[in-house]
Motif scaffolding. Structure first.
Motif, PDB file in Angstrom:
ATOM      1  N   ASP A 158      29.067  34.065  34.532  1.00  0.00           N
ATOM      2  CA  ASP A 158      30.055  34.960  34.165  1.00  0.00           C
ATOM      3  C   ASP A 158      31.017  35.299  35.427  1.00  0.00           C
ATOM      4  OD1 ASP A 158      31.761  36.798  32.988  1.00  0.00           O
ATOM      5  OD2 ASP A 158      30.269  38.027  32.563  1.00  0.00           O
ATOM      6  N   SER A 159      32.153  34.890  35.340  1.00  0.00           N
ATOM      7  CA  SER A 159      33.033  35.193  36.576  1.00  0.00           C
ATOM      8  C   SER A 159      34.174  36.397  36.169  1.00  0.00           C
ATOM      9  CB  SER A 159      33.882  33.838  36.902  1.00  0.00           C
ATOM     10  OG  SER A 159      34.676  33.571  35.797  1.00  0.00           O
ATOM     11  N   SER A 160      33.770  37.044  34.972  1.00  0.00           N
ATOM     12  CA  SER A 160      34.633  37.953  34.595  1.00  0.00           C
ATOM     13  C   SER A 160      34.541  39.633  35.176  1.00  0.00           C
ATOM     14  CB  SER A 160      34.720  38.234  33.022  1.00  0.00           C
ATOM     15  OG  SER A 160      33.406  38.812  32.599  1.00  0.00           O
ATOM     16  N   ALA A 161      33.336  39.571  35.925  1.00  0.00           N
ATOM     17  CA  ALA A 161      32.693  40.799  36.394  1.00  0.00           C
ATOM     18  C   ALA A 161      33.717  41.010  37.747  1.00  0.00           C
ATOM     19  CB  ALA A 161      31.151  40.696  36.955  1.00  0.00           C
ATOM     20  N   PRO A 162      34.036  42.283  38.002  1.00  0.00           N
ATOM     21  CA  PRO A 162      34.625  42.790  39.092  1.00  0.00           C
ATOM     22  C   PRO A 162      33.873  41.935  40.398  1.00  0.00           C
ATOM     23  CG  PRO A 162      34.304  44.695  37.920  1.00  0.00           C
ATOM     24  CD  PRO A 162      33.152  43.457  37.235  1.00  0.00           C
ATOM     25  N   MET A 163      34.792  41.718  41.495  1.00  0.00           N
ATOM     26  CA  MET A 163      34.187  41.175  42.685  1.00  0.00           C
ATOM     27  C   MET A 163      33.609  41.785  43.619  1.00  0.00           C
ATOM     28  SD  MET A 163      34.722  37.598  42.258  1.00  0.00           S
ATOM     29  CE  MET A 163      35.251  36.750  43.521  1.00  0.00           C
ATOM     30  N   GLY A 164      32.253  41.770  44.005  1.00  0.00           N
ATOM     31  CA  GLY A 164      31.875  42.761  45.159  1.00  0.00           C
ATOM     32  C   GLY A 164      32.602  42.726  46.352  1.00  0.00           C
ATOM     33  N   LYS A 165      31.993  43.970  46.988  1.00  0.00           N
ATOM     34  CA  LYS A 165      32.782  43.929  48.522  1.00  0.00           C
ATOM     35  C   LYS A 165      32.164  43.080  49.481  1.00  0.00           C
ATOM     36  CE  LYS A 165      34.954  48.376  47.624  1.00  0.00           C
ATOM     37  NZ  LYS A 165      35.008  49.808  48.064  1.00  0.00           N
ATOM     38  N   VAL A 166      32.856  42.733  50.655  1.00  0.00           N
ATOM     39  CA  VAL A 166      32.307  41.763  51.652  1.00  0.00           C
ATOM     40  C   VAL A 166      32.040  42.756  52.884  1.00  0.00           C
ATOM     41  CG1 VAL A 166      32.650  39.899  53.089  1.00  0.00           C
ATOM     42  CG2 VAL A 166      33.183  39.769  50.706  1.00  0.00           C
ATOM     43  N   VAL A 167      30.748  42.655  53.358  1.00  0.00           N
ATOM     44  CA  VAL A 167      30.423  43.142  54.695  1.00  0.00           C
ATOM     45  C   VAL A 167      30.260  42.140  55.684  1.00  0.00           C
ATOM     46  CG1 VAL A 167      28.844  44.492  56.162  1.00  0.00           C
ATOM     47  CG2 VAL A 167      29.565  45.257  53.730  1.00  0.00           C
ATOM     48  N   LEU A 168      31.165  41.889  56.717  1.00  0.00           N
ATOM     49  CA  LEU A 168      31.032  40.963  57.347  1.00  0.00           C
ATOM     50  C   LEU A 168      30.222  41.363  58.903  1.00  0.00           C
ATOM     51  CD1 LEU A 168      31.890  38.093  58.610  1.00  0.00           C
ATOM     52  CD2 LEU A 168      33.935  39.277  59.260  1.00  0.00           C
ATOM     53  N   VAL A 169      29.379  40.824  59.308  1.00  0.00           N
ATOM     54  CA  VAL A 169      28.418  40.915  60.491  1.00  0.00           C
ATOM     55  C   VAL A 169      28.903  40.000  61.497  1.00  0.00           C
ATOM     56  CG1 VAL A 169      26.290  41.092  61.544  1.00  0.00           C
ATOM     57  CG2 VAL A 169      26.765  41.782  59.131  1.00  0.00           C
ATOM     58  N   ARG A 177      29.674  37.177  45.289  1.00  0.00           N
ATOM     59  CA  ARG A 177      30.493  38.661  44.941  1.00  0.00           C
ATOM     60  C   ARG A 177      30.550  38.687  43.609  1.00  0.00           C
ATOM     61  NH1 ARG A 177      36.158  37.891  47.011  1.00  0.00           N
ATOM     62  NH2 ARG A 177      36.439  40.248  46.618  1.00  0.00           N
ATOM     63  N   THR A 178      30.398  37.701  42.531  1.00  0.00           N
ATOM     64  CA  THR A 178      30.384  37.789  41.034  1.00  0.00           C
ATOM     65  C   THR A 178      29.006  38.381  40.658  1.00  0.00           C
ATOM     66  OG1 THR A 178      29.644  35.519  40.676  1.00  0.00           O
ATOM     67  CG2 THR A 178      31.962  35.671  40.942  1.00  0.00           C
ATOM     68  N   LEU A 179      28.023  38.214  41.558  1.00  0.00           N
ATOM     69  CA  LEU A 179      26.690  38.600  41.156  1.00  0.00           C
ATOM     70  C   LEU A 179      26.218  40.213  41.773  1.00  0.00           C
ATOM     71  CD1 LEU A 179      24.764  35.202  41.751  1.00  0.00           C
ATOM     72  CD2 LEU A 179      25.224  36.463  39.470  1.00  0.00           C
ATOM     73  N   ALA A 180      27.048  40.619  42.983  1.00  0.00           N
ATOM     74  CA  ALA A 180      26.419  41.870  43.515  1.00  0.00           C
ATOM     75  C   ALA A 180      27.640  42.492  43.780  1.00  0.00           C
ATOM     76  CB  ALA A 180      25.779  41.373  44.928  1.00  0.00           C
ATOM     77  N   ASP A 181      27.367  43.981  44.031  1.00  0.00           N
ATOM     78  CA  ASP A 181      28.551  45.018  44.416  1.00  0.00           C
ATOM     79  C   ASP A 181      28.701  44.654  45.864  1.00  0.00           C
ATOM     80  OD1 ASP A 181      28.460  45.956  41.787  1.00  0.00           O
ATOM     81  OD2 ASP A 181      26.881  47.355  42.367  1.00  0.00           O
ATOM     82  N   VAL A 182      27.669  44.373  46.711  1.00  0.00           N
ATOM     83  CA  VAL A 182      27.972  44.168  48.193  1.00  0.00           C
ATOM     84  C   VAL A 182      27.560  42.902  48.600  1.00  0.00           C
ATOM     85  CG1 VAL A 182      27.616  44.933  50.377  1.00  0.00           C
ATOM     86  CG2 VAL A 182      28.000  46.815  48.775  1.00  0.00           C
ATOM     87  N   VAL A 183      28.260  42.216  49.226  1.00  0.00           N
ATOM     88  CA  VAL A 183      27.715  40.700  50.100  1.00  0.00           C
ATOM     89  C   VAL A 183      27.805  41.111  51.494  1.00  0.00           C
ATOM     90  CG1 VAL A 183      27.907  38.364  50.172  1.00  0.00           C
ATOM     91  CG2 VAL A 183      28.606  39.514  48.032  1.00  0.00           C
TER      92      VAL A 183
END
Length: 560
Positions: free
Chosen positions: A53-64, A294-300
């Protein structure tokens, strides 16, 4: 890493003691429907993004990312996993997204790339070896192209390809310096046209870079077709589409393009997919894996190779631009050991307390904080704690960060996993909720020379650029062929801001020497090569492979 009963155990031994959940359970907990899961045994699976399901809001990216690497090691992948576990334990729906390890470096000097200690993705031995076959598929697609090119030359060369100007090489996923430069086609007319050729490691192939920037199957095929494989006798570019090879290459890659699902020791779902070099290419996991997460989680939580001047810059100027996955914050990983080395301390003295050297090394860390801020993103410093670190040394860093208004936390992710990164997780959660004015460093319509100069002056702290005669000729060809609007990927040493690996600390005012420029028209960037970088690494005097074996039950031994 903390002093624990496991502090003298290898990563492989710690991984072997972990209890893994069936991958179906990990997938279900991540919200992945059963139809989208293609199991590869009990603990690995391919995920089909088209069935999610790609309709959910995209999660935020934490870059290390990190400060300038040193031979002492900084542990960015370990920090990614530990931070991901800590965020998940705090109740944040989290996914980890990492690159796949390359077999060559795993058997050479590096030893593996699945994290360490209690912060690992599993099954580490399988991920570090053949995994789900993605690298083999990329190797096969690249080498199919090469076979078709040489067959085209043999069968009359209707495209008029100049054998001296073929820009692609064959690849293999192994460090083998003896294959850098070879001659093929020897033996007579039936054995092909003799020409100079060579091998690159699979991670350095443009096919790998295309694979990791493609947003889907159609985009993958289009990018493969746009790759420039060489030039005609009239010096006109020849593409993979001109040869008619893009369809067959895509066929070899269609299953590999699906991201791979595994888990951390803490049970956090992780997508491990793609593995381009962090200097020859952009050094990030695949765009399709990051955006699937990002479609599956709030934070990646994801990683870019080497320091902010290499991996993070390329993430923001290349990957985030193409894949529309801007970072909400960037964790700059620092270690007391690396600070000491950049502060002038020899490697054999790193286990001795030396607050003066730590303080001197902060100039390097400060530069990396400044680089992140150039992109409108506020960084967080994550200090990866090692056993020999003293409280006095750690306080030098935390007090400096506090005095300069930089969010900072010490994390013991090797020894404690997510439990050792709770404070870092709290700091990161605050950072991703803060205002963010992300923007790439430069506009694409600027001339290539201006983009390179901006990177040298704004990111590396250099004074200017010196181009070799060969690089100048290539610049003329870039202008003539209309490739100016591509982003720039500068290939340089990871150990220094300059192109001199011996110039540690906070080098500035230097002139960057560019010896070669290569347009990667399929991947969509221009590579500017500095120094003595090679696309086919060699093995060290004592390769890691010399310590590896299997026991009587077939379990891996000596893989770290």
């Amino acid at each position: 890493m903390a002093m624990t009963p496991e502090s003298d155990m290898s990563d492989l031994a710690i991984a072997a003691r972990a209890t893994l959940q069936p991958i179906s359970r990990i997938a279900a907990a991540a919200g992945i429907c059963e139809e989208a899961v293609e199991p590869y045994g009990k603990y690995k699976a391919k995920i089909d993004p088209a069935l999610l399901d790609s309709s959910a809001p995209m999660g935020k990216v934490v870059l290390v990312s990190g400060m300038s690497p040193t031979p002492a090691g900084e542990g960015k992948s370990t920090m990614v996993v530990g931070l991901g576990d800590a965020l998940a334990a705090a109740g944040t729906k989290t996914m980890i997204a990492l690159r796949e390890p390359s077999v060559g470096p795993s058997f050479g000097m590096k030893g593996g790339a699945t994290g360490g200690g209690q912060s690992q993705v599993l099954p580490m031995d399988e991920i570090n070896l053949h995994f789900t076959g993605d690298f083999h598929a990329i190797t096969s697609a690249n080498n199919l192209l090469m076979a078709l090119i040489d067959n085209h030359l043999q069968q009359g060369n209707a495209l008029g390809i100049d054998p001296r100007r073929i820009t692609f090489k064959r690849v293999m996923d192994m460090n083998d310096r003896s294959l850098r430069n070879i001659v093929i086609g020897l033996g007579g007319p039936a054995d092909g046209m003799p020409r100079d050729a060579g091998f690159e490691i699979t991670a350095a192939s443009e096919v790998m870079a295309v694979f990791c920037l493609a947003t889907g199957l159609a985009d993958l095929r289009a990018r493969l077709g746009r790759m420039t494989l060489g030039y005609t006798y009239a010096k006109e570019p020849v593409t993979v589409d001109d040869l008619g090879a893009a369809g067959a290459m895509t066929l070899l890659l269609k299953d590999a393009l699906k991201p791979n699902l595994v888990q951390s020791i803490g049970g956090t779902p992780a997508l491990i997919h793609g593995g381009p070099f962090a200097n020859i290419a952009h050094g990030c996991n695949s765009a399709i894996a990051t955006n699937t997460a990002r479609t599956l989680a709030d934070v990646v939580v994801t990683e870019a190779g080497f320091g902010t001047d290499l991996g993070a810059e390329k993430f923001m100027d290349i990957k985030a631009r193409y894949a529309e996955c801007p970072p909400a914050t960037v964790v700059v990983v620092a270690t007391i050991r690396a600070l000491k080395m950049h502060g002038g301390l020899p490697k054999d003295q790193l286990d001795q307390q030396n607050t003066e050297a730590v303080n001197a090394g902060l100039a390097n860390l400060a530069r990396h904080v400044g680089i992140v801020r150039k992109f409108g993103v506020e960084p967080v410093i994550g200090v990866n704690r090692f056993t020999a670190d003293t409280e006095a040394e750690l306080q030098v860093v935390t007090q400096w960060a506090a005095a300069n208004g930089i969010a900072c936390a010490v994390a013991d992710v090797w020894g404690q996993g997510g439990a050792g990164a709770q404070e870092l997780a709290r700091v990161v959660l605050r950072a991703i909720e803060a205002p963010n004015n992300f923007a790439p460093l430069y506009a694409l319509e600027l001339p290539v020379e201006q983009k390179i100069l901006m990177l040298v002056q704004e990111i590396y702290g250099g004074a200017g650029v010196d181009y070799s005669p060969r690089a100048k000729l290539m610049l003329e060809q870039i202008h003539a062929n209309g490739w100016e609007d591509l982003p720039v990927c500068i290939a340089k040493t990871q150990y220094s801001f300059s192109d001199d690996p011996q110039l540690l600390g906070s080098a500035e005012g230097f002139t960057l020497q560019i010896r070669e420029i290569i347009p990667k028209t399929g991947a969509g960037f221009i590579v500017a090569i500095t120094g003595a970088l090679t696309t086919m690494p060699g093995l060290p005097k004592l390769p890691a492979a010399m310590h590896m074996d299997v026991d009587e039950q077939g379990n891996a031994v000596g893989l770290s």
